[in-house]
Design an enzyme around this catalytic site. Structure first.
Site, PDB file in Angstrom:
ATOM      1  NE  ARG A 135     -22.869 -11.813   0.768  1.00 55.33           N
ATOM      2  CZ  ARG A 135     -23.511 -12.795   1.366  1.00 55.33           C
ATOM      3  NH1 ARG A 135     -24.771 -12.641   1.717  1.00 55.33           N
ATOM      4  NH2 ARG A 135     -22.916 -13.936   1.660  1.00 55.33           N
ATOM      5  CE  LYS A 173     -17.320   1.687  -7.575  1.00 57.64           C
ATOM      6  NZ  LYS A 173     -15.961   1.284  -7.241  1.00 57.64           N
ATOM      7  CB  THR A 185     -15.628  -3.041  -9.281  1.00 63.84           C
ATOM      8  OG1 THR A 185     -15.756  -4.096  -8.329  1.00 63.84           O
ATOM      9  CG2 THR A 185     -16.862  -2.999 -10.165  1.00 63.84           C
ATOM     10  CG  ASN A 236     -22.104  -5.559  -7.434  1.00 67.86           C
ATOM     11  OD1 ASN A 236     -22.230  -6.665  -6.923  1.00 67.86           O
ATOM     12  ND2 ASN A 236     -21.183  -4.701  -7.044  1.00 67.86           N
ATOM     13  CB  CYS A 257     -20.506  -2.210  -4.051  1.00 68.73           C
ATOM     14  SG  CYS A 257     -18.995  -2.549  -3.148  1.00 68.73           S
ATOM     15  CG  ASP A 262      -2.160   0.855   0.966  1.00 68.81           C
ATOM     16  OD1 ASP A 262      -3.259   0.279   0.880  1.00 68.81           O
ATOM     17  OD2 ASP A 262      -2.025   2.099   0.824  1.00 68.81           O
TER      18      ASP A 262
HETATM   19  C1  UGA Z   1     -22.130  -5.993  -2.767  1.00 64.68           C
HETATM   20  C2  UGA Z   1     -22.377  -7.382  -3.403  1.00 64.68           C
HETATM   21  O1  UGA Z   1     -23.365  -8.089  -2.650  1.00 64.68           O
HETATM   22  C3  UGA Z   1     -21.086  -8.195  -3.441  1.00 64.68           C
HETATM   23  O2  UGA Z   1     -21.309  -9.442  -4.105  1.00 64.68           O
HETATM   24  C4  UGA Z   1     -20.014  -7.386  -4.192  1.00 64.68           C
HETATM   25  O3  UGA Z   1     -18.774  -8.074  -4.232  1.00 64.68           O
HETATM   26  C5  UGA Z   1     -19.814  -6.044  -3.495  1.00 64.68           C
HETATM   27  O4  UGA Z   1     -21.075  -5.331  -3.485  1.00 64.68           O
HETATM   28  C6  UGA Z   1     -18.766  -5.271  -4.243  1.00 64.68           C
HETATM   29  O5  UGA Z   1     -19.015  -4.906  -5.392  1.00 64.68           O
HETATM   30  O6  UGA Z   1     -17.637  -5.143  -3.767  1.00 64.68           O
HETATM   31  P1  UGA Z   1     -21.897  -5.047  -0.252  1.00 64.68           P
HETATM   32  O7  UGA Z   1     -22.114  -3.716  -0.889  1.00 64.68           O
HETATM   33  O8  UGA Z   1     -20.742  -5.250   0.655  1.00 64.68           O
HETATM   34  O9  UGA Z   1     -21.747  -6.198  -1.405  1.00 64.68           O
HETATM   35  O10 UGA Z   1     -23.184  -5.424   0.606  1.00 64.68           O
HETATM   36  P2  UGA Z   1     -24.605  -6.101   0.299  1.00 64.68           P
HETATM   37  O11 UGA Z   1     -24.803  -7.181   1.277  1.00 64.68           O
HETATM   38  O12 UGA Z   1     -24.749  -6.451  -1.122  1.00 64.68           O
HETATM   39  O13 UGA Z   1     -25.625  -4.902   0.660  1.00 64.68           O
HETATM   40  C7  UGA Z   1     -25.704  -3.720  -0.130  1.00 64.68           C
HETATM   41  C8  UGA Z   1     -26.873  -2.866   0.318  1.00 64.68           C
HETATM   42  O14 UGA Z   1     -28.106  -3.493  -0.004  1.00 64.68           O
HETATM   43  C9  UGA Z   1     -26.935  -2.593   1.819  1.00 64.68           C
HETATM   44  O15 UGA Z   1     -27.288  -1.244   2.044  1.00 64.68           O
HETATM   45  C10 UGA Z   1     -28.013  -3.529   2.311  1.00 64.68           C
HETATM   46  O16 UGA Z   1     -28.651  -3.076   3.483  1.00 64.68           O
HETATM   47  C11 UGA Z   1     -28.955  -3.525   1.128  1.00 64.68           C
HETATM   48  N1  UGA Z   1     -29.814  -4.734   1.037  1.00 64.68           N
HETATM   49  C12 UGA Z   1     -29.264  -5.958   0.814  1.00 64.68           C
HETATM   50  C13 UGA Z   1     -31.197  -4.605   1.134  1.00 64.68           C
HETATM   51  O17 UGA Z   1     -31.744  -3.498   1.320  1.00 64.68           O
HETATM   52  N2  UGA Z   1     -31.978  -5.726   1.020  1.00 64.68           N
HETATM   53  C14 UGA Z   1     -31.450  -6.963   0.786  1.00 64.68           C
HETATM   54  O18 UGA Z   1     -32.229  -7.940   0.673  1.00 64.68           O
HETATM   55  C15 UGA Z   1     -30.070  -7.076   0.691  1.00 64.68           C
END
Ligand code: UGA
Length: 432
Positions: free
Chosen positions: A157, A266, A124, A211, A263, A33
């Site tokens: 995630r 964006k 990404t 995504n 994620c 880093d």
């Molecule tokens: C997301 C993807 O799920 C990953 O597979 C991906 O690798 C990652 O982006 C990335 O591009 O790096 P993340 O953003 O860490 O992961 O979290 P998520 O669990 O996907 O949740 C994203 C948002 O959706 C949160 O605000 C969560 O509260 C919301 N969410 C999720 C809902 O409102 N309802 C759901 O049923 C699921």
């Protein structure tokens, strides 16, 4: 297993989790880093972020000598057979992705490339970035060394990244020739997951398309929740009913106050933008964004419909992180909600099990409370903004007794509406 010498450039969320897990399964990893303060922190055993299970893995692999940290990219590249690029790709004001960190790292790798290596993009990126990375390395490599460029998107995630990395649904490897494939298979052999070998453009698109589809699922159920509210149906029953169809699946059908994080918002914008640049108007995804924005408006309307005027109202907010099990507040709907409550003149008291430190500078007007059971004190309403399991264990009797009136707006459907009403609460949730 065949141990591979790996360098990871970038110890942000993805780089650090990936490096530590690769080391844990037996590979020999150097994480690089350019932030020397961060490198020093990691060397001293400190963690720059909270992710369940990570600290133990880093400690264990550092002790075993399979994970090291350095600020020198030359040292990392010299060590490695495979160099992973895991640097940020932040959004620009027009929605497109800022690829300057990727370009800079590609030049830096090129400058110290003296023997053939595999250069893997894990960040990404929009489709066609791999081609640019290859061109850049070629151009800036003084020794004309041979190399392969691979696209290997991540699907982690936050909050369950270790489990996602250790037990992935699939591994995607985008290549222009078969030459790097055996080594990439060695890297991923310990994870026992299906491996898809494809071309680089398809690999890059798989990430944005995955995504965006998950975001679409959330907006879909949020829109269904609005219809449920208007008709007296229960969105949870509907989600269970459609989710049992294996073609649909139950995951990512939980309604809420909209999706956030670093994620989905964006990547949606970036995917819409790159499609536009390629001549495709991806209107479906614009609608996904619109539903997401409307979801927060609808939730706030529920609060104002019940409390009428928010000025001088005292509101307790449980949750600041963008989702549970993380301290990440980037693009958090919970933060946006607090800002909107403050803008209406409300006084906000808030708690989050992990994210208060990171939220403090974003919400100067908010009072942060260490004990979740003290948040409700003197409040006119309590709001659940993040889906932490901890909140299910809230002392509801104590909260009710300490409020001016027991009103709860549950933006994450953590409680049972029938039970809450039996306990004497005015309880509003989403789509039920
Ligand atoms: C997301 C993807 O799920 C990953 O597979 C991906 O690798 C990652 O982006 C990335 O591009 O790096 P993340 O953003 O860490 O992961 O979290 P998520 O669990 O996907 O949740 C994203 C948002 O959706 C949160 O605000 C969560 O509260 C919301 N969410 C999720 C809902 O409102 N309802 C759901 O049923 C699921």
């Amino acid at each position: 297993m065949t141990s591979v010498r790996i360098c990871i450039v970038g110890t942000g969320y993805v780089g650090l989790v990936t490096g530590a897990c690769f080391a844990d399964v037996g590979h020999d990893v150097v994480c690089v880093d350019n932030d020397s303060a961060k490198v020093a922190l990691l060397r001293e055993g400190g963690m720059p972020l909270y992710e369940p299970g990570m600290e133990e893995i880093v400690q264990r692999t550092v002790k075993a000598g399979r994970l090291r940290f350095t600020a020198s990219i030359a040292e990392g590249v010299a060590h490695a057979q495979v160099v992973f690029i895991a640097v940020p790709t932040p959004p620009q004001s027009d929605g497109s992705v800022d690829l300057s960190y990727i370009e800079k790292v590609a030049r830096e790798i090129a400058a110290c490339l003296t023997s053939p290596k595999i250069i893997v993009d894990k960040s990404t990126v929009p489709v066609k970035t791999g081609e640019k990375v290859a061109e850049t390395i070629q151009r800036y490599c003084p020794h004309r060394t041979d190399f392969d460029v691979v696209s290997n998107p991540e699907f982690l995630r936050e909050g369950c990244a270790v489990a996602d990395l250790m037990k992935p649904d699939r591994i995607v490897i985008g290549v222009t020739s078969q030459r790097p494939v055996p080594t990439m298979r060695d890297v991923y052999a310990p994870f026992e997951a299906p491996i898809i070998v494809t071309d680089i453009n398809s690999a890059e698109l798989i990430k944005h398309a995955a995504n965006s589809f998950l975001a679409l699922k959330i907006s879909y159920i949020n829109a269904v929740a609005a219809v449920c509210e208007a008709s007296g149906a229960n969105v949870q029953e509907v989600a269970n009913g459609i989710g049992m169809d294996r073609r649909i699946g139950r995951a990512f059908l939980n309604p809420g106050i909209g999706f956030g994080g670093s994620c989905f918002p964006k990547d949606l914008r970036a995917f819409i933008k790159i499609a536009e640049q390629l001549g495709v108007d991806f209107r479906l995804l614009k609608e996904v964004q619109a539903v997401n924005a409307a979801q927060m408006d609808r939730f706030l309307r529920k609060i104002t419909d019940t409390l009428w005027v928010l000025k001088e109202k005292r509101i307790g907010v449980l949750g600041l992180a963008f989702k549970n099990n993380t301290d990440d507040v980037r693009m958090s709907p919970a933060i946006a909600l607090c800002e909107r409550l403050l803008a209406e003149g409300a006084t906000v008291r808030a708690h989050d099990p992990r994210a208060m430190d990171k939220a403090r500078s974003l919400l100067p007007g908010v009072e942060f409370i260490e004990d979740m059971n003290e948040v409700a004190e003197g409040c006119d309403a309590l709001v659940i903004a993040t889906e932490w399991d901890d909140f299910k264990h809230l002392d509801l009797d104590r909260a009710r007794a300490s409020m001016t009136h027991p009103i709860m707006f549950d933006g994450r459907n953590l409680f049972d509406p029938v039970e809450m009403e039996r306990l004497g609460w005015v309880y509003r949730s989403v789509g039920r």
